[in-house]
Write a protein that holds these residues in place. Structure first.
Motif, PDB file in Angstrom:
ATOM      1  N   LYS A 156     -70.293 -18.322 -31.685  1.00  0.00           N
ATOM      2  CA  LYS A 156     -70.583 -17.014 -32.283  1.00  0.00           C
ATOM      3  C   LYS A 156     -69.311 -16.359 -32.805  1.00  0.00           C
ATOM      4  O   LYS A 156     -69.295 -15.798 -33.905  1.00  0.00           O
ATOM      5  N   LYS A 157     -68.246 -16.434 -32.027  1.00  0.00           N
ATOM      6  CA  LYS A 157     -66.982 -15.827 -32.447  1.00  0.00           C
ATOM      7  C   LYS A 157     -66.397 -16.543 -33.670  1.00  0.00           C
ATOM      8  O   LYS A 157     -65.821 -15.903 -34.546  1.00  0.00           O
ATOM      9  N   LEU A 158     -66.535 -17.844 -33.722  1.00  0.00           N
ATOM     10  CA  LEU A 158     -66.032 -18.596 -34.871  1.00  0.00           C
ATOM     11  C   LEU A 158     -66.745 -18.178 -36.158  1.00  0.00           C
ATOM     12  O   LEU A 158     -66.127 -18.134 -37.219  1.00  0.00           O
ATOM     13  N   ILE A 201     -68.069 -24.771 -41.819  1.00  0.00           N
ATOM     14  CA  ILE A 201     -69.460 -25.098 -42.149  1.00  0.00           C
ATOM     15  C   ILE A 201     -70.405 -23.924 -41.914  1.00  0.00           C
ATOM     16  O   ILE A 201     -71.268 -23.640 -42.734  1.00  0.00           O
ATOM     17  N   TYR A 202     -70.234 -23.204 -40.802  1.00  0.00           N
ATOM     18  CA  TYR A 202     -71.240 -22.231 -40.379  1.00  0.00           C
ATOM     19  C   TYR A 202     -70.870 -20.761 -40.557  1.00  0.00           C
ATOM     20  O   TYR A 202     -71.716 -19.907 -40.350  1.00  0.00           O
ATOM     21  N   LYS A 203     -69.654 -20.458 -40.964  1.00  0.00           N
ATOM     22  CA  LYS A 203     -69.264 -19.050 -41.113  1.00  0.00           C
ATOM     23  C   LYS A 203     -70.132 -18.393 -42.184  1.00  0.00           C
ATOM     24  O   LYS A 203     -70.355 -18.931 -43.252  1.00  0.00           O
ATOM     25  N   SER A 230     -62.977 -29.774 -25.537  1.00  0.00           N
ATOM     26  CA  SER A 230     -64.330 -29.499 -25.037  1.00  0.00           C
ATOM     27  C   SER A 230     -65.307 -29.243 -26.176  1.00  0.00           C
ATOM     28  O   SER A 230     -66.449 -29.704 -26.146  1.00  0.00           O
ATOM     29  N   PHE A 231     -64.851 -28.494 -27.174  1.00  0.00           N
ATOM     30  CA  PHE A 231     -65.696 -28.176 -28.328  1.00  0.00           C
ATOM     31  C   PHE A 231     -66.089 -29.461 -29.053  1.00  0.00           C
ATOM     32  O   PHE A 231     -67.262 -29.675 -29.357  1.00  0.00           O
ATOM     33  N   LYS A 232     -65.109 -30.335 -29.306  1.00  0.00           N
ATOM     34  CA  LYS A 232     -65.382 -31.601 -29.992  1.00  0.00           C
ATOM     35  C   LYS A 232     -66.316 -32.491 -29.176  1.00  0.00           C
ATOM     36  O   LYS A 232     -67.209 -33.132 -29.726  1.00  0.00           O
ATOM     37  N   ASN A 233     -66.108 -32.537 -27.863  1.00  0.00           N
ATOM     38  CA  ASN A 233     -66.979 -33.351 -27.006  1.00  0.00           C
ATOM     39  C   ASN A 233     -68.408 -32.825 -27.016  1.00  0.00           C
ATOM     40  O   ASN A 233     -69.357 -33.599 -26.942  1.00  0.00           O
ATOM     41  N   SER A 234     -68.557 -31.541 -27.123  1.00  0.00           N
ATOM     42  CA  SER A 234     -69.875 -30.916 -27.098  1.00  0.00           C
ATOM     43  C   SER A 234     -70.607 -31.036 -28.432  1.00  0.00           C
ATOM     44  O   SER A 234     -71.797 -31.338 -28.465  1.00  0.00           O
ATOM     45  N   PRO A 287     -63.403 -26.972 -33.795  1.00  0.00           N
ATOM     46  CA  PRO A 287     -63.709 -25.561 -34.035  1.00  0.00           C
ATOM     47  C   PRO A 287     -63.421 -25.145 -35.484  1.00  0.00           C
ATOM     48  O   PRO A 287     -64.180 -24.366 -36.066  1.00  0.00           O
ATOM     49  N   GLU A 288     -62.356 -25.689 -36.058  1.00  0.00           N
ATOM     50  CA  GLU A 288     -62.014 -25.363 -37.444  1.00  0.00           C
ATOM     51  C   GLU A 288     -63.106 -25.807 -38.409  1.00  0.00           C
ATOM     52  O   GLU A 288     -63.512 -25.046 -39.297  1.00  0.00           O
ATOM     53  N   ASN A 289     -63.578 -27.035 -38.230  1.00  0.00           N
ATOM     54  CA  ASN A 289     -64.644 -27.532 -39.110  1.00  0.00           C
ATOM     55  C   ASN A 289     -65.955 -26.802 -38.877  1.00  0.00           C
ATOM     56  O   ASN A 289     -66.698 -26.541 -39.824  1.00  0.00           O
TER      57      ASN A 289
END
Length: 69
Positions: free
Chosen positions: A23-25, A65-67, A50-54, A59-61
């Motif tokens: 959400k913050k991203l 994509i979603y911003k 953790s973000f990549k594993n999930s 997080p940057e990508n």
């Protein structure tokens, strides 16, 4: 079979932190490092791993994509 509630709690906490970060991203201009700290990770490296594993995205990508969607 026994249930290791500690592992379940850890998994739930990790999922909660990743969801907050998503959400913050999408809704802020905060840096990745700042978001990592805000959601409870010790540092950006652990957060990114953790973000990549999930999500299989950095997080940057994810932000690219979603911003604003």
């Amino acid at each position: 079979m026994t249930i290791d509630w500690g592992l379940i709690d850890t998994a739930l906490l990790g999922a909660y932190r990743i969801n907050k970060a998503k959400k913050k991203l999408c809704n802020t201009e905060a840096s990745i490092g700042q978001i990592a700290k805000e959601v409870g990770f010790l540092n950006q490296f652990n957060f990114t791993r953790s973000f990549k594993n999930s999500l299989e995205l950095s997080p940057e990508n994810y932000r690219k994509i979603y911003k604003n969607k």
